[in-house]
Design an enzyme around this catalytic site. Structure first.
Site, PDB file in Angstrom:
ATOM      1  N   MET A   1      68.877  60.146  74.140  1.00  0.00           N
ATOM      2  CA  MET A   1      68.112  60.351  72.900  1.00  0.00           C
ATOM      3  C   MET A   1      66.619  60.110  73.129  1.00  0.00           C
ATOM      4  SD  MET A   1      68.668  58.753  69.126  1.00  0.00           S
ATOM      5  CE  MET A   1      68.433  57.049  69.554  1.00  0.00           C
ATOM      6  N   VAL A   2      66.261  59.018  73.811  1.00  0.00           N
ATOM      7  CA  VAL A   2      64.839  58.722  74.033  1.00  0.00           C
ATOM      8  C   VAL A   2      64.265  59.667  75.086  1.00  0.00           C
ATOM      9  CG1 VAL A   2      63.175  56.971  74.753  1.00  0.00           C
ATOM     10  CG2 VAL A   2      65.184  56.300  73.434  1.00  0.00           C
TER      11      VAL A   2
ATOM     12  N   GLY B   1      63.040  48.930  77.406  1.00  0.00           N
ATOM     13  CA  GLY B   1      64.042  47.910  77.111  1.00  0.00           C
ATOM     14  C   GLY B   1      64.557  48.094  75.700  1.00  0.00           C
ATOM     15  N   SER B   2      64.712  46.984  75.014  1.00  0.00           N
ATOM     16  CA  SER B   2      65.264  47.038  73.657  1.00  0.00           C
ATOM     17  C   SER B   2      64.964  45.721  72.965  1.00  0.00           C
ATOM     18  CB  SER B   2      66.764  47.254  73.767  1.00  0.00           C
ATOM     19  OG  SER B   2      67.452  46.555  72.771  1.00  0.00           O
ATOM     20  N   SER B   3      64.965  45.739  71.639  1.00  0.00           N
ATOM     21  CA  SER B   3      64.661  44.513  70.891  1.00  0.00           C
ATOM     22  C   SER B   3      65.765  43.459  71.041  1.00  0.00           C
ATOM     23  CB  SER B   3      64.447  44.840  69.421  1.00  0.00           C
ATOM     24  OG  SER B   3      65.586  45.478  68.894  1.00  0.00           O
ATOM     25  N   CYS B   4      66.919  43.830  71.594  1.00  0.00           N
ATOM     26  CA  CYS B   4      68.004  42.838  71.732  1.00  0.00           C
ATOM     27  C   CYS B   4      67.758  41.852  72.863  1.00  0.00           C
ATOM     28  CB  CYS B   4      69.352  43.511  71.879  1.00  0.00           C
ATOM     29  SG  CYS B   4      69.568  44.274  73.467  1.00  0.00           S
TER      30      CYS B   4
ATOM     31  N   TYR C   1      73.942  43.616  78.007  1.00  0.00           N
ATOM     32  CA  TYR C   1      72.865  44.610  78.034  1.00  0.00           C
ATOM     33  C   TYR C   1      71.508  43.896  78.044  1.00  0.00           C
ATOM     34  CZ  TYR C   1      70.028  48.501  76.235  1.00  0.00           C
ATOM     35  OH  TYR C   1      69.075  49.467  76.060  1.00  0.00           O
TER      36      TYR C   1
ATOM     37  N   LYS D   1      68.391  44.111  80.737  1.00  0.00           N
ATOM     38  CA  LYS D   1      67.056  44.576  80.347  1.00  0.00           C
ATOM     39  C   LYS D   1      65.987  43.506  80.620  1.00  0.00           C
ATOM     40  CE  LYS D   1      67.703  48.778  79.077  1.00  0.00           C
ATOM     41  NZ  LYS D   1      67.003  49.868  79.769  1.00  0.00           N
TER      42      LYS D   1
ATOM     43  N   PRO E   1      61.487  49.008  72.351  1.00  0.00           N
ATOM     44  CA  PRO E   1      61.628  49.656  71.047  1.00  0.00           C
ATOM     45  C   PRO E   1      62.641  48.950  70.159  1.00  0.00           C
ATOM     46  CG  PRO E   1      62.380  51.114  72.833  1.00  0.00           C
ATOM     47  CD  PRO E   1      62.159  49.755  73.415  1.00  0.00           C
ATOM     48  N   THR E   2      62.440  49.056  68.872  1.00  0.00           N
ATOM     49  CA  THR E   2      63.393  48.576  67.886  1.00  0.00           C
ATOM     50  C   THR E   2      64.581  49.544  67.826  1.00  0.00           C
ATOM     51  OG1 THR E   2      63.531  47.784  65.633  1.00  0.00           O
ATOM     52  CG2 THR E   2      62.281  49.803  65.948  1.00  0.00           C
TER      53      THR E   2
ATOM     54  N   HIS F   1      75.506  53.216  67.387  1.00  0.00           N
ATOM     55  CA  HIS F   1      74.746  52.246  66.608  1.00  0.00           C
ATOM     56  C   HIS F   1      74.938  52.557  65.120  1.00  0.00           C
ATOM     57  CE1 HIS F   1      72.567  51.480  70.439  1.00  0.00           C
ATOM     58  NE2 HIS F   1      72.659  50.261  69.976  1.00  0.00           N
TER      59      HIS F   1
ATOM     60  N   TRP G   1      80.619  48.171  58.365  1.00  0.00           N
ATOM     61  CA  TRP G   1      81.091  47.064  59.191  1.00  0.00           C
ATOM     62  C   TRP G   1      80.368  45.768  58.823  1.00  0.00           C
ATOM     63  CZ3 TRP G   1      81.092  49.037  64.980  1.00  0.00           C
ATOM     64  CH2 TRP G   1      82.037  50.063  65.090  1.00  0.00           C
TER      65      TRP G   1
ATOM     66  N   ASP H   1      78.901  41.121  62.597  1.00  0.00           N
ATOM     67  CA  ASP H   1      77.581  41.323  61.986  1.00  0.00           C
ATOM     68  C   ASP H   1      76.472  41.417  63.035  1.00  0.00           C
ATOM     69  OD1 ASP H   1      77.807  41.563  59.271  1.00  0.00           O
ATOM     70  OD2 ASP H   1      77.548  39.421  58.853  1.00  0.00           O
TER      71      ASP H   1
HETATM   72  P1  GDP Z   1      72.820  45.793  66.780  1.00  0.00           P
HETATM   73  O1  GDP Z   1      71.506  46.112  66.101  1.00  0.00           O
HETATM   74  O2  GDP Z   1      72.686  45.496  68.215  1.00  0.00           O
HETATM   75  O3  GDP Z   1      73.567  44.705  66.034  1.00  0.00           O
HETATM   76  O4  GDP Z   1      73.731  47.105  66.778  1.00  0.00           O
HETATM   77  P2  GDP Z   1      74.363  48.121  65.714  1.00  0.00           P
HETATM   78  O5  GDP Z   1      73.380  49.179  65.380  1.00  0.00           O
HETATM   79  O6  GDP Z   1      75.656  48.566  66.324  1.00  0.00           O
HETATM   80  O7  GDP Z   1      74.721  47.260  64.406  1.00  0.00           O
HETATM   81  C1  GDP Z   1      73.756  46.869  63.485  1.00  0.00           C
HETATM   82  C2  GDP Z   1      74.413  46.298  62.245  1.00  0.00           C
HETATM   83  O8  GDP Z   1      75.042  47.335  61.486  1.00  0.00           O
HETATM   84  C3  GDP Z   1      75.508  45.245  62.507  1.00  0.00           C
HETATM   85  O9  GDP Z   1      75.374  44.217  61.537  1.00  0.00           O
HETATM   86  C4  GDP Z   1      76.784  46.035  62.255  1.00  0.00           C
HETATM   87  O10 GDP Z   1      77.879  45.218  61.860  1.00  0.00           O
HETATM   88  C5  GDP Z   1      76.336  46.943  61.101  1.00  0.00           C
HETATM   89  N1  GDP Z   1      77.180  48.125  60.884  1.00  0.00           N
HETATM   90  C6  GDP Z   1      77.695  48.509  59.690  1.00  0.00           C
HETATM   91  N2  GDP Z   1      78.464  49.609  59.828  1.00  0.00           N
HETATM   92  C7  GDP Z   1      78.408  49.945  61.144  1.00  0.00           C
HETATM   93  C8  GDP Z   1      79.021  50.994  61.899  1.00  0.00           C
HETATM   94  O11 GDP Z   1      79.758  51.828  61.389  1.00  0.00           O
HETATM   95  N3  GDP Z   1      78.732  51.028  63.226  1.00  0.00           N
HETATM   96  C9  GDP Z   1      77.904  50.104  63.824  1.00  0.00           C
HETATM   97  N4  GDP Z   1      77.647  50.204  65.143  1.00  0.00           N
HETATM   98  N5  GDP Z   1      77.337  49.082  63.137  1.00  0.00           N
HETATM   99  C10 GDP Z   1      77.590  48.998  61.814  1.00  0.00           C
END
Ligand code: GDP
Length: 313
Positions: free
Chosen positions: A18-19, A109-112, A139, A143, A166-167, A182, A204, A271
Protein backbone atom coordinates in the site's frame (compact mmCIF):
# COMPACT_ATOMS: atom_id res chain seq x y z
CA UNK A 1 20.06 21.19 3.06
CA UNK A 2 17.97 19.70 0.32
CA UNK A 3 18.16 16.43 -1.62
CA UNK A 4 17.09 16.40 -5.26
CA UNK A 5 15.61 13.40 -7.09
CA UNK A 6 16.40 15.04 -10.45
CA UNK A 7 17.73 12.38 -12.83
CA UNK A 8 18.27 9.87 -10.00
CA UNK A 9 17.62 6.12 -9.91
CA UNK A 10 15.19 5.70 -7.03
CA UNK A 11 14.36 2.23 -5.73
CA UNK A 12 11.00 1.71 -4.04
CA UNK A 13 11.46 -1.56 -2.14
CA UNK A 14 7.99 -3.00 -1.55
CA UNK A 15 6.32 -1.27 -4.52
CA UNK A 16 3.37 -3.69 -4.53
CA UNK A 17 2.38 -2.78 -0.97
CA UNK A 18 0.00 0.00 0.00
CA UNK A 19 2.74 2.51 0.92
CA UNK A 20 5.12 1.41 -1.84
CA UNK A 21 2.50 1.81 -4.56
CA UNK A 22 1.59 5.27 -3.21
CA UNK A 23 5.30 6.18 -3.35
CA UNK A 24 5.48 5.07 -6.99
CA UNK A 25 2.40 7.25 -7.75
CA UNK A 26 3.99 10.22 -5.96
CA UNK A 27 7.44 9.83 -7.53
CA UNK A 28 5.88 10.05 -11.00
CA UNK A 29 5.78 13.81 -10.33
CA UNK A 30 9.57 13.94 -9.77
CA UNK A 31 11.99 13.84 -12.65
CA UNK A 32 13.57 10.53 -11.64
CA UNK A 33 13.79 6.91 -12.72
CA UNK A 34 11.78 4.69 -10.38
CA UNK A 35 13.25 1.21 -9.93
CA UNK A 36 11.10 -1.69 -8.79
CA UNK A 37 11.67 -5.44 -8.62
CA UNK A 38 9.03 -8.09 -8.16
CA UNK A 39 8.92 -10.61 -5.34
CA UNK A 40 9.49 -13.47 -7.84
CA UNK A 41 12.68 -11.86 -9.06
CA UNK A 42 14.10 -10.85 -5.70
CA UNK A 43 13.50 -12.24 -2.23
CA UNK A 44 14.19 -9.28 0.07
CA UNK A 45 14.93 -11.57 3.02
CA UNK A 46 17.90 -13.02 1.06
CA UNK A 47 20.84 -10.74 1.82
CA UNK A 48 23.12 -12.19 -0.87
CA UNK A 49 20.44 -11.83 -3.54
CA UNK A 50 19.62 -8.26 -2.44
CA UNK A 51 23.29 -7.30 -2.58
CA UNK A 52 23.60 -8.80 -6.07
CA UNK A 53 20.51 -6.99 -7.34
CA UNK A 54 21.61 -3.65 -5.85
CA UNK A 55 25.08 -3.94 -7.37
CA UNK A 56 23.45 -4.57 -10.75
CA UNK A 57 20.78 -1.85 -10.50
CA UNK A 58 22.81 0.83 -8.65
CA UNK A 59 20.00 2.79 -6.98
CA UNK A 60 21.01 6.26 -5.74
CA UNK A 61 18.05 6.73 -3.42
CA UNK A 62 16.01 4.07 -1.64
CA UNK A 63 12.59 4.02 0.04
CA UNK A 64 12.39 0.90 2.19
CA UNK A 65 8.63 0.30 2.27
CA UNK A 66 8.83 -3.50 2.13
CA UNK A 67 7.77 -5.28 5.30
CA UNK A 68 5.64 -8.07 6.59
CA UNK A 69 2.66 -6.14 7.96
CA UNK A 70 -0.74 -6.94 9.40
CA UNK A 71 -3.38 -6.07 11.94
CA UNK A 72 -3.71 -6.90 15.58
CA UNK A 73 -4.65 -10.58 15.08
CA UNK A 74 -2.12 -11.44 12.36
CA UNK A 75 0.69 -10.02 14.50
CA UNK A 76 -0.40 -12.02 17.49
CA UNK A 77 -0.73 -15.27 15.50
CA UNK A 78 2.51 -15.07 13.46
CA UNK A 79 5.22 -13.76 15.79
CA UNK A 80 8.06 -15.53 13.95
CA UNK A 81 7.21 -14.12 10.52
CA UNK A 82 6.66 -10.59 11.83
CA UNK A 83 9.95 -10.53 13.74
CA UNK A 84 12.23 -12.64 11.52
CA UNK A 85 11.18 -11.46 8.05
CA UNK A 86 11.29 -7.78 8.97
CA UNK A 87 14.74 -8.13 10.56
CA UNK A 88 16.02 -9.93 7.45
CA UNK A 89 14.55 -7.39 5.00
CA UNK A 90 15.92 -4.32 6.77
CA UNK A 91 19.34 -5.90 7.34
CA UNK A 92 19.62 -6.90 3.67
CA UNK A 93 18.50 -3.56 2.22
CA UNK A 94 20.47 -1.28 4.57
CA UNK A 95 23.62 -3.38 4.20
CA UNK A 96 23.20 -3.32 0.42
CA UNK A 97 22.60 0.43 0.43
CA UNK A 98 25.86 1.09 2.27
CA UNK A 99 27.70 -1.34 0.01
CA UNK A 100 26.61 0.33 -3.26
CA UNK A 101 26.98 3.88 -1.90
CA UNK A 102 23.30 4.88 -1.88
CA UNK A 103 23.11 8.67 -1.39
CA UNK A 104 19.92 8.70 0.67
CA UNK A 105 17.63 6.08 2.19
CA UNK A 106 14.33 6.34 4.03
CA UNK A 107 13.37 3.47 6.31
CA UNK A 108 9.66 3.19 7.10
CA UNK A 109 8.59 2.06 10.54
CA UNK A 110 5.30 2.41 12.33
CA UNK A 111 3.78 4.15 15.34
CA UNK A 112 3.60 0.78 17.16
CA UNK A 113 7.31 1.13 18.01
CA UNK A 114 6.30 3.38 20.91
CA UNK A 115 5.58 2.17 24.46
CA UNK A 116 2.01 1.05 25.16
CA UNK A 117 1.50 3.80 27.73
CA UNK A 118 3.55 6.53 26.05
CA UNK A 119 2.48 10.08 26.87
CA UNK A 120 0.07 11.40 24.19
CA UNK A 121 0.59 12.85 21.67
CA UNK A 122 3.65 10.63 21.26
CA UNK A 123 6.93 12.43 20.65
CA UNK A 124 9.86 10.77 18.90
CA UNK A 125 11.84 10.77 22.16
CA UNK A 126 9.32 8.32 23.71
CA UNK A 127 11.05 5.43 21.90
CA UNK A 128 12.36 2.79 24.34
CA UNK A 129 11.01 4.51 27.45
CA UNK A 130 8.57 1.73 28.43
CA UNK A 131 7.09 -1.71 27.64
CA UNK A 132 5.51 -2.28 24.21
CA UNK A 133 1.93 -3.29 23.43
CA UNK A 134 2.17 -7.13 23.59
CA UNK A 135 -0.12 -7.79 20.58
CA UNK A 136 2.34 -6.23 18.16
CA UNK A 137 5.67 -6.35 19.95
CA UNK A 138 7.16 -8.78 17.37
CA UNK A 139 6.71 -6.30 14.56
CA UNK A 140 7.65 -3.38 16.82
CA UNK A 141 10.92 -4.96 17.95
CA UNK A 142 11.90 -5.60 14.32
CA UNK A 143 11.09 -2.00 13.36
CA UNK A 144 13.00 -0.61 16.35
CA UNK A 145 16.00 -2.70 15.24
CA UNK A 146 15.63 -1.19 11.75
CA UNK A 147 15.63 2.37 13.12
CA UNK A 148 18.72 1.57 15.16
CA UNK A 149 20.46 -0.05 12.19
CA UNK A 150 19.82 3.07 10.07
CA UNK A 151 21.11 5.23 12.92
CA UNK A 152 24.17 2.98 13.33
CA UNK A 153 24.99 3.21 9.60
CA UNK A 154 24.78 7.00 9.87
CA UNK A 155 27.02 7.05 12.93
CA UNK A 156 29.65 4.51 11.90
CA UNK A 157 29.73 4.86 8.09
CA UNK A 158 28.31 8.36 7.59
CA UNK A 159 25.36 7.08 5.51
CA UNK A 160 22.47 9.52 4.96
CA UNK A 161 19.82 7.07 6.19
CA UNK A 162 16.65 8.46 7.81
CA UNK A 163 13.66 6.77 9.45
CA UNK A 164 10.01 7.80 9.37
CA UNK A 165 7.21 6.49 11.60
CA UNK A 166 3.79 6.78 9.98
CA UNK A 167 0.59 6.52 11.97
CA UNK A 168 -2.20 4.05 10.95
CA UNK A 169 -2.41 4.29 7.16
CA UNK A 170 -5.23 3.38 4.80
CA UNK A 171 -6.13 3.74 1.13
CA UNK A 172 -5.88 1.98 -2.23
CA UNK A 173 -4.03 -1.35 -2.13
CA UNK A 174 -4.96 -2.05 1.49
CA UNK A 175 -5.46 -5.58 2.82
CA UNK A 176 -9.17 -6.36 3.17
CA UNK A 177 -8.75 -9.91 4.51
CA UNK A 178 -10.58 -9.65 7.85
CA UNK A 179 -8.16 -12.00 9.60
CA UNK A 180 -5.09 -10.01 8.64
CA UNK A 181 -6.30 -6.45 8.06
CA UNK A 182 -6.07 -3.29 10.08
CA UNK A 183 -9.20 -1.66 11.39
CA UNK A 184 -9.93 0.82 8.56
CA UNK A 185 -10.07 -1.68 5.67
CA UNK A 186 -11.90 -4.12 7.98
CA UNK A 187 -14.60 -1.53 8.72
CA UNK A 188 -14.93 -0.53 5.07
CA UNK A 189 -15.50 -4.16 4.16
CA UNK A 190 -17.80 -4.92 7.09
CA UNK A 191 -19.96 -1.83 6.54
CA UNK A 192 -20.15 -2.53 2.80
CA UNK A 193 -21.26 -6.13 3.45
CA UNK A 194 -23.72 -5.09 6.17
CA UNK A 195 -25.17 -2.52 3.78
CA UNK A 196 -25.74 -5.25 1.18
CA UNK A 197 -27.28 -7.71 3.65
CA UNK A 198 -29.00 -5.19 5.93
CA UNK A 199 -27.18 -6.83 8.86
CA UNK A 200 -25.18 -5.56 11.81
CA UNK A 201 -21.65 -4.17 11.82
CA UNK A 202 -19.40 -6.05 14.25
CA UNK A 203 -16.63 -4.00 15.89
CA UNK A 204 -13.77 -5.87 17.57
CA UNK A 205 -12.94 -5.08 21.18
CA UNK A 206 -14.77 -2.41 23.15
CA UNK A 207 -14.69 0.32 20.50
CA UNK A 208 -13.10 2.71 23.02
CA UNK A 209 -9.44 2.66 21.83
CA UNK A 210 -8.40 5.78 19.97
CA UNK A 211 -6.35 5.80 16.76
CA UNK A 212 -4.96 8.40 14.37
CA UNK A 213 -5.39 7.79 10.62
CA UNK A 214 -3.59 9.13 7.57
CA UNK A 215 -4.46 8.59 3.89
CA UNK A 216 -1.61 6.70 2.25
CA UNK A 217 -0.96 9.23 -0.55
CA UNK A 218 -0.41 11.89 2.12
CA UNK A 219 2.11 9.56 3.75
CA UNK A 220 3.95 9.07 0.43
CA UNK A 221 4.05 12.84 -0.05
CA UNK A 222 5.49 13.26 3.47
CA UNK A 223 8.16 10.61 2.73
CA UNK A 224 9.27 12.44 -0.41
CA UNK A 225 9.32 15.71 1.54
CA UNK A 226 11.49 14.12 4.24
CA UNK A 227 13.95 12.71 1.70
CA UNK A 228 14.26 16.20 0.26
CA UNK A 229 14.44 18.16 3.52
CA UNK A 230 15.44 15.94 6.45
CA UNK A 231 18.79 14.45 7.39
CA UNK A 232 19.17 13.42 11.02
CA UNK A 233 19.70 10.38 13.23
CA UNK A 234 16.40 10.79 15.09
CA UNK A 235 13.42 9.11 13.41
CA UNK A 236 10.48 11.39 12.57
CA UNK A 237 6.70 10.94 13.01
CA UNK A 238 4.22 11.17 10.11
CA UNK A 239 0.68 11.74 11.33
CA UNK A 240 -2.51 13.69 10.69
CA UNK A 241 -2.53 15.27 14.15
CA UNK A 242 -5.97 14.09 15.32
CA UNK A 243 -7.43 10.81 16.56
CA UNK A 244 -10.88 9.18 16.82
CA UNK A 245 -12.29 6.34 18.90
CA UNK A 246 -12.93 3.09 17.02
CA UNK A 247 -16.66 3.47 17.57
CA UNK A 248 -16.60 7.05 16.20
CA UNK A 249 -14.64 5.75 13.24
CA UNK A 250 -17.26 3.04 12.67
CA UNK A 251 -20.02 5.65 12.54
CA UNK A 252 -17.99 7.87 10.19
CA UNK A 253 -17.40 4.92 7.82
CA UNK A 254 -21.14 4.14 7.97
CA UNK A 255 -22.03 7.74 7.14
CA UNK A 256 -19.61 7.90 4.22
CA UNK A 257 -20.79 4.54 2.85
CA UNK A 258 -24.45 5.41 3.49
CA UNK A 259 -25.55 2.73 5.95
CA UNK A 260 -27.50 3.29 9.14
CA UNK A 261 -27.86 -0.26 10.56
CA UNK A 262 -27.05 -1.71 13.99
CA UNK A 263 -23.51 -1.81 15.45
CA UNK A 264 -22.37 -4.47 17.93
CA UNK A 265 -19.06 -4.78 19.78
CA UNK A 266 -17.16 -8.08 20.17
CA UNK A 267 -15.23 -8.00 23.46
CA UNK A 268 -13.71 -11.44 22.73
CA UNK A 269 -11.31 -9.64 20.36
CA UNK A 270 -8.35 -7.58 21.66
CA UNK A 271 -8.41 -3.80 22.04
CA UNK A 272 -4.66 -3.33 21.73
CA UNK A 273 -3.12 -0.13 22.99
CA UNK A 274 -5.69 2.35 24.46
CA UNK A 275 -4.58 5.38 22.46
CA UNK A 276 -2.13 6.08 19.65
CA UNK A 277 -1.80 9.69 18.59
CA UNK A 278 1.55 10.97 17.45
CA UNK A 279 3.10 14.37 17.82
CA UNK A 280 4.03 15.30 14.26
CA UNK A 281 5.18 18.83 15.03
CA UNK A 282 8.74 18.15 13.85
CA UNK A 283 7.38 17.22 10.41
CA UNK A 284 5.09 20.27 10.41
CA UNK A 285 8.11 22.46 11.22
CA UNK A 286 9.69 21.19 7.99
CA UNK A 287 6.73 22.70 6.11
CA UNK A 288 4.57 19.61 5.51
CA UNK A 289 0.81 19.25 6.07
CA UNK A 290 -1.66 16.47 5.15
CA UNK A 291 -4.17 17.28 2.40
CA UNK A 292 -6.80 14.53 2.61
CA UNK A 293 -9.19 14.63 5.59
CA UNK A 294 -10.76 11.53 7.14
CA UNK A 295 -14.11 11.58 5.30
CA UNK A 296 -12.53 12.29 1.93
CA UNK A 297 -9.94 9.57 2.55
CA UNK A 298 -12.60 7.01 3.50
CA UNK A 299 -14.56 7.87 0.33
CA UNK A 300 -11.41 7.42 -1.79
CA UNK A 301 -10.51 4.16 -0.04
CA UNK A 302 -14.06 2.89 -0.58
CA UNK A 303 -13.86 3.70 -4.30
CA UNK A 304 -10.61 1.71 -4.47
CA UNK A 305 -12.25 -1.18 -2.57
CA UNK A 306 -15.17 -1.20 -5.03
CA UNK A 307 -12.70 -1.17 -7.92
CA UNK A 308 -10.98 -4.25 -6.45
CA UNK A 309 -7.74 -2.39 -5.68
CA UNK A 310 -6.68 -4.33 -2.63
CA UNK A 311 -5.54 -7.64 -1.28
CA UNK A 312 -7.67 -10.25 0.46
CA UNK A 313 -10.76 -9.46 -1.64
P1 GDP B 1 -3.45 -1.54 16.04
O1 GDP B 1 -3.60 -0.07 15.73
O2 GDP B 1 -2.06 -2.02 15.97
O3 GDP B 1 -4.12 -1.89 17.35
O4 GDP B 1 -4.16 -2.38 14.88
P2 GDP B 1 -5.62 -2.52 14.23
O5 GDP B 1 -5.79 -1.50 13.16
O6 GDP B 1 -5.72 -3.95 13.81
O7 GDP B 1 -6.69 -2.29 15.40
C1 GDP B 1 -7.00 -1.02 15.88
C2 GDP B 1 -8.20 -1.09 16.80
O8 GDP B 1 -9.39 -1.35 16.05
C3 GDP B 1 -8.14 -2.18 17.88
O9 GDP B 1 -8.67 -1.64 19.09
C4 GDP B 1 -9.08 -3.24 17.33
O10 GDP B 1 -9.66 -4.06 18.35
C5 GDP B 1 -10.15 -2.36 16.67
N1 GDP B 1 -10.99 -3.05 15.68
C6 GDP B 1 -12.35 -3.02 15.65
N2 GDP B 1 -12.82 -3.78 14.65
C7 GDP B 1 -11.73 -4.29 14.01
C8 GDP B 1 -11.59 -5.17 12.90
O11 GDP B 1 -12.56 -5.64 12.30
N3 GDP B 1 -10.32 -5.47 12.52
C9 GDP B 1 -9.22 -4.96 13.17
N4 GDP B 1 -7.99 -5.28 12.74
N5 GDP B 1 -9.33 -4.15 14.25
C10 GDP B 1 -10.57 -3.82 14.67
Amino acid sequence: MSYSFEGKRVWVAGHRGMVGSALVRRLAAENCEVLTVSRDQLDLTDQRAVLGWMHGSRPQAVFLAAARVGGILANDNHPVEFLRDNLLIETAVLTGAESVGVEKLLFLGSSCIYPKHAEQPIREEALLTGPLEPTNEWYAIAKIAGIKLAEAYRREYGCDFISAMPTNLYGPGDNFDLNASHVMPALIRKVHEAKLSGGEVSVWGTGTPRREFLYVDDCADACVHLMQHYSDALHINIGSGSDVSIIELTHTVMEVLGYDGPVVTDPSKPDGTPRKLMDSSRLAALGWQPRVDLREGIALAYQAFLAGEGRGL
